[in-house]
Write a protein that holds these residues in place. Sequence first.
Motif, PDB file in Angstrom:
ATOM      1  N   ALA A 122       0.825  -1.222   0.000  1.00 10.97           N
ATOM      2  CA  ALA A 122       0.000   0.000   0.000  1.00 10.97           C
ATOM      3  C   ALA A 122       0.850   1.260   0.000  1.00 10.97           C
ATOM      4  CB  ALA A 122      -0.953  -0.014   1.208  1.00 10.97           C
ATOM      5  N   SER A 123       1.876   1.277  -0.848  1.00  6.53           N
ATOM      6  CA  SER A 123       2.859   2.355  -0.791  1.00  6.53           C
ATOM      7  C   SER A 123       2.962   3.198  -2.057  1.00  6.53           C
ATOM      8  CB  SER A 123       4.253   1.778  -0.505  1.00  6.53           C
ATOM      9  OG  SER A 123       4.312   1.215   0.791  1.00  6.53           O
ATOM     10  N   PHE A 124       2.268   2.827  -3.122  1.00  3.46           N
ATOM     11  CA  PHE A 124       2.476   3.515  -4.394  1.00  3.46           C
ATOM     12  C   PHE A 124       1.225   4.267  -4.826  1.00  3.46           C
ATOM     13  CE2 PHE A 124       5.486   0.011  -4.267  1.00  3.46           C
ATOM     14  CZ  PHE A 124       6.675   0.666  -4.584  1.00  3.46           C
ATOM     15  N   ASP A 125       1.415   5.523  -5.206  1.00  3.04           N
ATOM     16  CA  ASP A 125       0.321   6.357  -5.682  1.00  3.04           C
ATOM     17  C   ASP A 125      -0.142   5.940  -7.077  1.00  3.04           C
ATOM     18  OD1 ASP A 125       0.383   8.282  -3.390  1.00  3.04           O
ATOM     19  OD2 ASP A 125       2.422   8.581  -4.170  1.00  3.04           O
ATOM     20  N   LEU A 126       0.754   5.286  -7.804  1.00  7.01           N
ATOM     21  CA  LEU A 126       0.422   4.734  -9.111  1.00  7.01           C
ATOM     22  C   LEU A 126       1.167   3.419  -9.266  1.00  7.01           C
ATOM     23  CD1 LEU A 126      -0.714   4.846 -12.030  1.00  7.01           C
ATOM     24  CD2 LEU A 126       1.309   6.203 -12.651  1.00  7.01           C
ATOM     25  N   VAL A 127       0.431   2.396  -9.627  1.00  9.13           N
ATOM     26  CA  VAL A 127       1.040   1.121 -10.036  1.00  9.13           C
ATOM     27  C   VAL A 127       0.723   0.958 -11.516  1.00  9.13           C
ATOM     28  CG1 VAL A 127       1.013  -1.392  -9.801  1.00  9.13           C
ATOM     29  CG2 VAL A 127       0.907   0.069  -7.759  1.00  9.13           C
ATOM     30  N   SER A 128       1.759   1.000 -12.333  1.00  7.97           N
ATOM     31  CA  SER A 128       1.609   0.928 -13.781  1.00  7.97           C
ATOM     32  C   SER A 128       2.127  -0.414 -14.275  1.00  7.97           C
ATOM     33  CB  SER A 128       2.387   2.071 -14.449  1.00  7.97           C
ATOM     34  OG  SER A 128       2.420   1.902 -15.856  1.00  7.97           O
ATOM     35  N   ALA A 129       1.264  -1.167 -14.950  1.00  2.73           N
ATOM     36  CA  ALA A 129       1.656  -2.444 -15.547  1.00  2.73           C
ATOM     37  C   ALA A 129       1.241  -2.401 -17.016  1.00  2.73           C
ATOM     38  CB  ALA A 129       0.996  -3.607 -14.816  1.00  2.73           C
ATOM     39  N   GLN A 130       2.199  -2.136 -17.878  1.00  2.00           N
ATOM     40  CA  GLN A 130       1.936  -1.980 -19.307  1.00  2.00           C
ATOM     41  C   GLN A 130       2.307  -3.263 -20.044  1.00  2.00           C
ATOM     42  OE1 GLN A 130       0.645   1.174 -20.443  1.00  2.00           O
ATOM     43  NE2 GLN A 130       0.462   1.413 -18.217  1.00  2.00           N
ATOM     44  N   TYR A 131       1.277  -4.004 -20.467  1.00  2.00           N
ATOM     45  CA  TYR A 131       1.457  -5.259 -21.206  1.00  2.00           C
ATOM     46  C   TYR A 131       2.327  -6.253 -20.431  1.00  2.00           C
ATOM     47  CZ  TYR A 131       0.284  -1.569 -24.502  1.00  2.00           C
ATOM     48  OH  TYR A 131      -0.301  -0.485 -25.106  1.00  2.00           O
ATOM     49  N   PRO A 132       2.048  -6.468 -19.154  1.00  2.00           N
ATOM     50  CA  PRO A 132       2.906  -7.337 -18.343  1.00  2.00           C
ATOM     51  C   PRO A 132       2.678  -8.814 -18.666  1.00  2.00           C
ATOM     52  CG  PRO A 132       1.001  -6.698 -17.067  1.00  2.00           C
ATOM     53  CD  PRO A 132       0.910  -5.939 -18.372  1.00  2.00           C
TER      54      PRO A 132
END
Length: 226
Positions: A122-132
Amino acid sequence: MNDDLVAGPPASDPPFPADGYVGDPAVRAEWDNRYTDRQQLWSGRPNGALVAEAAGLTPGRVLDVGCGEGADAVWLARRGWDVTALEVSGVALERAAGHARDAGLTVRWVHASLTEAALPPASFDLVSAQYPALLRTPDAAAERALLAAVAPGGVLLLVHHAGMDTRQEHESGFDPADYVWPSMVAALLDEGWVVEADEQRPRVAPDGGAGAHHADDLVLRARRLS
């Protein structure tokens, strides 16, 4: 999907390379081979869906899942984000770290699979996963790891190639049933989340690079309330 495995992000960009990979050695070897076969696998430009969706967000702490050669991580860092970038391939991370150094930017590299990375919850303001390329498991470990990383008030942005999830097993060995798709993550969202986008849209694709032939994206954007 990267320098030195960290239980929590370090205070500065650690030196590269590192030998602290945590995850399945076979997965690491597979992706190292893919990157070794090409001097540059991806376009070197940030993914279009990330650029569009992050434009209105206030920079904070971001986790870039499967950062590859680092184009998204560098783009985010240039815009004031505090970037932690995770990747299974050490070859890709070497390249990503070099691009960040050349740009004079600091990125925290985590060389691990998502489910083994011991990221602070619960530490990231954005979690970005692009085509993972996240492997599916009976306990939905990857899906839950994505959700667990998002801070209250933060955003999960998961983008994938439309149509890939419904393909038949390919003779190359690719079986869509082996991987995590946005619908699987969306199915885990409860009343603690607000879905801001869950749609198929035309892909804004960087020129060149593997995957450039895909025309449409599946985009899931969800905000954690608590």
